[in-house]
Motif scaffolding. Structure first.
Motif, PDB file in Angstrom:
ATOM      1  N   LYS A 163       2.936   1.488  -6.423  1.00 30.36           N
ATOM      2  CA  LYS A 163       1.003   1.030  -5.648  1.00 30.36           C
ATOM      3  C   LYS A 163       0.251   2.718  -6.099  1.00 30.36           C
ATOM      4  O   LYS A 163       0.954   3.653  -6.081  1.00 30.36           O
ATOM      5  N   SER A 196      -2.732   7.061   1.805  1.00 28.36           N
ATOM      6  CA  SER A 196      -2.984   5.600   1.583  1.00 28.36           C
ATOM      7  C   SER A 196      -2.236   4.553   0.483  1.00 28.36           C
ATOM      8  O   SER A 196      -1.954   5.554  -0.257  1.00 28.36           O
ATOM      9  N   TYR A 197      -2.013   4.055   0.586  1.00 24.01           N
ATOM     10  CA  TYR A 197      -1.499   2.764  -0.841  1.00 24.01           C
ATOM     11  C   TYR A 197      -2.387   2.012  -1.138  1.00 24.01           C
ATOM     12  O   TYR A 197      -2.543   0.864   0.368  1.00 24.01           O
ATOM     13  N   SER A 198      -2.807   1.385  -2.192  1.00 21.30           N
ATOM     14  CA  SER A 198      -3.198   0.484  -2.195  1.00 21.30           C
ATOM     15  C   SER A 198      -2.804  -0.383  -3.987  1.00 21.30           C
ATOM     16  O   SER A 198      -2.180   0.141  -4.639  1.00 21.30           O
ATOM     17  N   TRP A 223      -7.159  -0.585   1.122  1.00 23.02           N
ATOM     18  CA  TRP A 223      -6.345   0.595   1.183  1.00 23.02           C
ATOM     19  C   TRP A 223      -5.654   0.623   2.599  1.00 23.02           C
ATOM     20  O   TRP A 223      -6.016   0.110   3.045  1.00 23.02           O
ATOM     21  N   GLY A 224      -4.440   1.049   2.558  1.00 21.64           N
ATOM     22  CA  GLY A 224      -3.641   0.551   3.975  1.00 21.64           C
ATOM     23  C   GLY A 224      -2.401   1.572   3.844  1.00 21.64           C
ATOM     24  O   GLY A 224      -2.114   2.496   2.664  1.00 21.64           O
ATOM     25  N   GLU A 225      -1.298   1.264   4.817  1.00 24.21           N
ATOM     26  CA  GLU A 225      -0.373   1.756   4.539  1.00 24.21           C
ATOM     27  C   GLU A 225      -0.253   2.909   5.150  1.00 24.21           C
ATOM     28  O   GLU A 225       0.890   4.400   4.225  1.00 24.21           O
TER      29      GLU A 225
END
Lengths: 310, 309
Positions: free
Chosen positions: A154, A170-172, A178-180
């Motif tokens: 990611k 964050s990750y995408s 974006w999240g996590e």
């Protein structure tokens, strides 16, 4: 070797500042930090400037040796008139960080609008035209930087949400959603970085993991002191801090770092690694752009030895 | 003779509050903000209960008519003690909002920790077991509601990030997978001089109407004695919720009754959900003074009419 004790791990270039207000062919109020990248042997900076109205824009500067730069008068990026971005950039754009990834130059920058600061993403191939991709955070988020390679499949970024004044990541999957989000490192009470921290230059992949250069603030009764520090993050999970320097790598000491619209500030958003030497471009006192150099090994050693000490 | 107009558009149920700490079958400090859902004729309310230690968690209330409720003997969601979620839930779970979407019940809630408040999402099929999905914001964000259907093929939410100078506005964001969110846009902001002058946030998960998405939101005005929390409405375009069609000038409910004025946090009415009955009668469940759970009712057409006035 001279007997004089070196207070900072980063060595200031004797010709500092690299870009001062008087060097410019146009009138501006302030010079902030710059993104830095080396492309086909040419050094490119994206420098944030504040005009006399108080609005910020990003200017391109080029150099053949990394020390002497020509700054373009026409801004590279300024407040967008596009409907999707206009409201987020009414008071300007600033603080670009470049990441070379998948053969393209991605630029994470701050949109300054009436809601506050948001992270935005743009991309360029040639540093002549730039394409905005999207607003990638809600307010109030600053100090965004993309990692140069995917992590666990990611895209990954660093950022500093206002709440807590810590560095998060964050990750995408698509660079737009974006999240996590998870916390990476926090201010340390009692230290030079006790009150606020944020990513400085774009993380650099090194043998030990990711080198994180960050700025840290300690508040004093006469205002904040902004310094630069470093940490090493795990390659696969950057939320895992492998080592972190207990001391800054550079602190404001020179007049050009102490005197300006913001006193006592050294703040970077761009560095270039050449062989084993790291060129760190940093803004001083929100007034000029400077250059400091250091051996990568010296920063790594400082980070690792700090860990042993505690 | 014309009927005397009530001071607030919403009509308080005469039996308010519907739940107080006296109705909770275990030791706790207070019960307040709760999110309702009606399943096969049964009313459930996911309740925010504050424990004696000072942090909040969720319990479940059940009722048959929407007014009289019994609370399950054990809490249903506690802060995680281990694992990834634990780190960001050390100060508790707050203000749940339930949305039924694609056959599942999603629960948006605020996770509180030393790192700040952030939005989390959990889901359940049956209100017996609950599964956490993800945190979906960074710190400095709360009051998140999920739209009950996808908009242009994407999940959509409203939330309340804190912008510059701690101004809180309502924003909309979108996602393909409920985990990664983007395309953020502001919807409405506080209005200086009004009852919602200082901070606003989404309250009730958006209700789809033929005039647009109806959002019942909360806002506060700061006074020298602290904030006064009230409720208002906004109508958003069905295809593009960032486009505001209308917004109520007046608050639709303000703290007036003793159970709204006096409690752990004085002068608060704070909704986390509503039930729209088949005859368009709307039951809005709201916390009073962070110390009780209440219900107020209104017909949907009156709410929409008020939004345009």
């Amino acid at each position: 070797m001279s007997g004089k004790f070196r207070h900072d791990i980063v060595h200031r270039w004797e010709g500092n500042p690299v870009i001062a207000l008087d060097d410019l062919t146009f009138t501006t109020n302030n010079i902030y930090s710059a993104a830095a990248v080396k492309k086909n042997g040419e050094y490119i900076l994206l420098v944030t400037m504040e005009d006399l109205e108080g609005k910020t824009s990003i200017h391109l500067a080029k150099s053949e040796d990394g020390y002497h730069f020509d700054v373009e008068e026409t801004s590279f990026m300024t407040s967008s008139t596009d409907d999707s971005f206009r409201a987020f950039e009414t008071m300007g754009v600033r603080e670009a960080r470049i990441t070379f990834m998948e053969e393209r130059y991605y630029i994470v920058y701050l949109g300054v609008g009436h809601h506050g600061f948001v992270l935005c993403l743009a991309v360029t191939d040639d540093f002549r035209t730039v394409k905005r991709l999207g607003v990638i955070s809600e307010p109030e988020t600053k100090a965004g930087a993309l990692f140069a390679s995917k992590i666990n499949g990611k895209y990954a970024r660093l950022e500093r949400p206002k709440a807590g004044d810590r560095i998060w990541m964050s990750y995408s999957n698509d660079l737009l959603t974006w999240g996590e989000s998870d916390v990476v490192i926090s201010p340390r009470s009692g230290f030079w970085d006790s009150d606020l921290i944020g990513c400085a230059f774009t993380p650099i992949e090194i043998e030990e993991g990711w080198l994180l250069g960050y700025y840290g603030i300690k508040n004093t009764s006469s205002g904040p002191i902004t310094r630069l520090g470093a940490a090493i993050l795990d390659r696969e999970n950057p939320c895992k801090v492998i080592a972190r320097s207990n001391i800054p790598i550079i602190s404001p000491r020179k007049d050009y770092e102490r005197i300006g619209d913001m006193t006592n500030v050294v703040m970077s958003s761009g560095a270039i690694l050449e062989e084993d030497i790291l060129k760190i471009y940093y803004a001083a006192a929100d007034n000029c752009l400077c250059l400091g150099t250091t051996k990568l090994a010296d920063i790594v050693k400082t980070c690792i030895e700090s860990t042993k000490e505690f | 003779m014309a009927r005397k107009r009530e001071r607030d558009l919403l009509h308080r149920w005469e039996g308010n509050p519907i739940l107080t700490v006296e109705d909770i079958p275990f030791r706790c400090n207070t019960v307040f903000n709760g999110s309702p859902i009606k399943i096969n004729g049964e009313y459930l309310i996911l309740l925010r209960v504050e424990g004696q230690q000072g942090y909040s968690f969720f319990a479940l209330a059940r009722g048959e008519d929407g007014y009289y409720f019994d609370v399950d003997p054990e809490p249903v969601m506690m802060p995680e003690k281990q694992g990834f979620f634990a780190k960001y839930e050390t100060r508790g779970l707050e203000d749940p909002r339930i949305t039924f979407l694609d056959g599942k019940y999603y629960i948006l809630y605020t996770a509180a920790s030393d790192y700040g408040s952030r939005i989390a999402i959990a889901k359940t099929d049956d209100f017996k077991s609950y599964e956490r999905v993800s945190f979906i914001s960074e710190p400095g964000n709360k009051d998140c509601v999920l739209f009950p259907e996808k908009i242009n093929g994407k999940f959509a939410r409203l939330d309340r990030p804190l912008g510059s100078s701690d101004v809180g506005s309502i924003w909309v964001s979108y996602s393909e997978d409920l985990i990664h969110w983007g395309y953020h846009e502001p919807v409405i902001e506080p209005r200086p001089g009004y009852w919602d002058a200082h901070r606003i946030g989404a309250s009730v998960p958006p209700i789809k109407t033929d005039k647009g998405w109806l959002e019942i939101y909360h806002g506060f005005k700061m006074t020298s004695c602290g904030p006064i929390y009230r409720m208002g409405t906004v109508l958003m375009d069905l295809q593009n919720p960032a486009k505001v069609i209308a917004r109520s000038g007046e608050a639709i409910l303000s703290p007036r009754e003793k159970y709204e004025r006096v409690g752990d946090v004085n002068n608060v009415v704070f909704a986390c959900g509503a039930i729209v009955e088949p005859d368009d009668h709307v039951k809005i469940y709201y916390g009073g003074a962070d110390t009780s759970l209440c219900v107020a009712t209104v017909y949907l057409d009156k709410l929409i009419e008020e939004t345009f006035s």
